[in-house]
Scaffold this active site. Structure first.
Site, mmCIF file in Angstrom:
data_model
loop_
_atom_site.group_PDB
_atom_site.id
_atom_site.type_symbol
_atom_site.label_atom_id
_atom_site.label_comp_id
_atom_site.label_asym_id
_atom_site.label_seq_id
_atom_site.Cartn_x
_atom_site.Cartn_y
_atom_site.Cartn_z
ATOM 1 N N TYR A 37 0.823 -1.211 0.000
ATOM 2 C CA TYR A 37 0.000 0.000 0.000
ATOM 3 C C TYR A 37 0.861 1.268 0.000
ATOM 4 O O TYR A 37 0.379 2.353 0.287
ATOM 5 C CB TYR A 37 -0.954 0.016 1.203
ATOM 6 C CG TYR A 37 -2.094 -0.962 1.063
ATOM 7 C CD1 TYR A 37 -1.845 -2.333 1.147
ATOM 8 C CD2 TYR A 37 -3.386 -0.535 0.829
ATOM 9 C CE1 TYR A 37 -2.875 -3.255 1.007
ATOM 10 C CE2 TYR A 37 -4.420 -1.443 0.690
ATOM 11 C CZ TYR A 37 -4.167 -2.793 0.775
ATOM 12 O OH TYR A 37 -5.187 -3.692 0.634
ATOM 13 N N LYS A 49 5.466 -14.146 4.469
ATOM 14 C CA LYS A 49 5.825 -14.946 3.297
ATOM 15 C C LYS A 49 7.299 -14.674 3.018
ATOM 16 O O LYS A 49 7.690 -14.248 1.926
ATOM 17 C CB LYS A 49 4.920 -14.539 2.116
ATOM 18 C CG LYS A 49 5.074 -15.355 0.873
ATOM 19 C CD LYS A 49 4.168 -16.561 0.808
ATOM 20 C CE LYS A 49 4.402 -17.331 -0.480
ATOM 21 N NZ LYS A 49 3.880 -18.707 -0.442
ATOM 22 N N ASP A 61 -0.023 -18.237 3.071
ATOM 23 C CA ASP A 61 -0.857 -19.070 2.200
ATOM 24 C C ASP A 61 -1.367 -20.300 2.955
ATOM 25 O O ASP A 61 -2.556 -20.616 2.929
ATOM 26 C CB ASP A 61 -0.100 -19.457 0.916
ATOM 27 C CG ASP A 61 1.318 -19.925 1.163
ATOM 28 O OD1 ASP A 61 1.809 -19.791 2.316
ATOM 29 O OD2 ASP A 61 1.951 -20.435 0.233
ATOM 30 N N ASP A 64 -5.602 -7.551 4.952
ATOM 31 C CA ASP A 64 -6.804 -7.204 4.201
ATOM 32 C C ASP A 64 -7.491 -8.468 3.684
ATOM 33 O O ASP A 64 -8.686 -8.680 3.868
ATOM 34 C CB ASP A 64 -6.396 -6.283 3.037
ATOM 35 C CG ASP A 64 -7.591 -5.606 2.408
ATOM 36 O OD1 ASP A 64 -8.628 -5.477 3.083
ATOM 37 O OD2 ASP A 64 -7.482 -5.211 1.237
ATOM 38 N N ASP A 101 -11.021 -10.536 5.313
ATOM 39 C CA ASP A 101 -12.224 -10.753 4.512
ATOM 40 C C ASP A 101 -12.570 -12.235 4.438
ATOM 41 O O ASP A 101 -13.740 -12.622 4.451
ATOM 42 C CB ASP A 101 -12.054 -10.194 3.090
ATOM 43 C CG ASP A 101 -12.588 -8.777 2.969
ATOM 44 O OD1 ASP A 101 -12.499 -8.030 3.965
ATOM 45 O OD2 ASP A 101 -13.104 -8.427 1.893
#
Ligand code: ATP
Ligand code: MG
Length: 325
Positions: A120, A166, A198, A222, A226
């Site tokens: 971001y 990661k 993951d 994010d 969700d």
């Protein structure tokens, strides 16, 4: 002492659920001053900017902000506002409630998402026709700060921390993040788990009950939060906080929901639970707990809005919550 709250309903159902949250705050034995302000699509049409300077000032000077939702102009409103309150941590609890259909009824976890950098950073370029790049920024400072926040938050809840990363692929950037988090963990003598993001996504779907506080880089937070929304029964239930050192902004995770706006049937639970987070951030723990318990009671016994299979209106649900207070 009265708490000064900037109230920013925005667009669409933001204009329906934010007043509901204010009604609930008003019903408490806590003193508030509310400063109404505007942002979003509607004000952009009137004033030529989605985020008037007056609104920025009101948010800056308030003790905290209650935010609804903004439509098309969301990125031009919420990203600058997160800056105004200096928020570096985005806190997103995802929990299932008795009485509400959920894919995983045992889910009760909190994402602590780094809120200032990562992908971001906004540094995107087209370096040649058809060739684009994005610069992912990860610093020791921001990584330590989010780690401290996550460990503090977990300590208050009496829960465990899982650190998502990661670093096997993003060796330099997530390598830095992990190194900084580990340094903070060592300094504080913390015990915590590390998980590749993951694999974590799969484990969250299968066994969410094994996780408490999940500390995430920006984009991972994010996406994973969700995913968790899907496990607990929908967007109408999920509150969030954008927390800085001395200011904070609270908002439902959902957007302006143009498909149901103006019908008076939006679920106010996410906005009211965001107000409960605001109370706790202000140190009004008892009132925060009161609100949470009232919402839980209504979710369990009804009335419920259509998104949860009921036929009640936003006002019906809000009144039921206020009655329980
Ligand atoms: P935006 O661009 O503002 O995010 P959107 O169309 O993506 O708008 P969301 O608010 O993200 O809409 O909502 C996605 C779906 O979830 C919509 O169908 C919406 O009606 C539903 N929804 C979201 N929030 C609520 C709520 N509080 N109560 C009931 N339904 C909701
Ligand atoms: Mg949306």
């Amino acid at each position: 002492m009265s708490h000064e709250i900037a109230v920013l309903p925005g667009d669409g159902i933001g204009r329906e659920v934010t007043p509901a949250a204010v009604d609930v705050l008003d019903a408490l034995d806590v003193e508030f001053g509310f400063a109404d302000c505007e942002a979003g699509d509607a004000v952009a049409e009137e004033q030529g900017t989605p985020l008037p300077e007056e609104t920025v000032e009101t948010v800056r000077e308030a003790d905290a902000t209650l935010f609804g939702a903004v439509g098309e102009t969301a990125a031009d409103v919420i990203l600058p506002l997160r800056d105004v309150v200096g928020s570096y941590a985005n806190v997103r609890p995802a929990r299932a409630y008795p009485g509400v259909d959920a894919l995983q009824p045992e889910t009760d976890l909190v994402f602590v998402r780094e809120n200032t950098e990562g992908v971001y950073s906004g540094i995107e370029n087209e370096i040649a026709p058809g060739v684009t790049t994005l610069t992912r920024v990860v610093t020791d400072d921001a990584s330590r700060r989010i780690a401290e926040f996550a460990f503090d938050y977990a300590e208050e809840r009496g829960s465990d921390v899982t650190v998502a990363h990661k670093s096997n692929v993003m060796r330099v950037t997530d390598g830095q993040y992990l190194e900084s988090v580990r340094a903070v963990g060592d300094e504080r003598g913390e015990e915590y788990d590390e998980a590749l993001m993951d694999a974590l996504a799969m484990h969250l779907v299968l066994r969410p009950e094994e996780y408490d506080v999940v500390c995430c880089p920006n984009l991972a937070g994010d996406v994973l939060s969700d995913l968790a929304a899907g496990l607990v029964g929908g967007l109408g239930l999920l509150p969030s906080a954008n927390v800085g050192d001395d200011n904070a902004l609270f908002e439902p995770v959902h957007g302006s929901a143009p498909d149901i706006a103006g019908q008076g049937v939006a679920n106010p639970a996410a906005a009211i639970l965001s107000a409960a987070m605001l109370l706790e951030w202000l140190g009004e723990d008892e009132a925060g707990e009161q609100v949470r318990t009232a919402v839980e009671g209504v979710l369990s016994d009804g009335p419920r809005t259509p998104d949860l299979g009921g036929d009640a209106s936003t006002d019906d649900v809000t009144e039921a919550v206020v009655d329980r207070l």
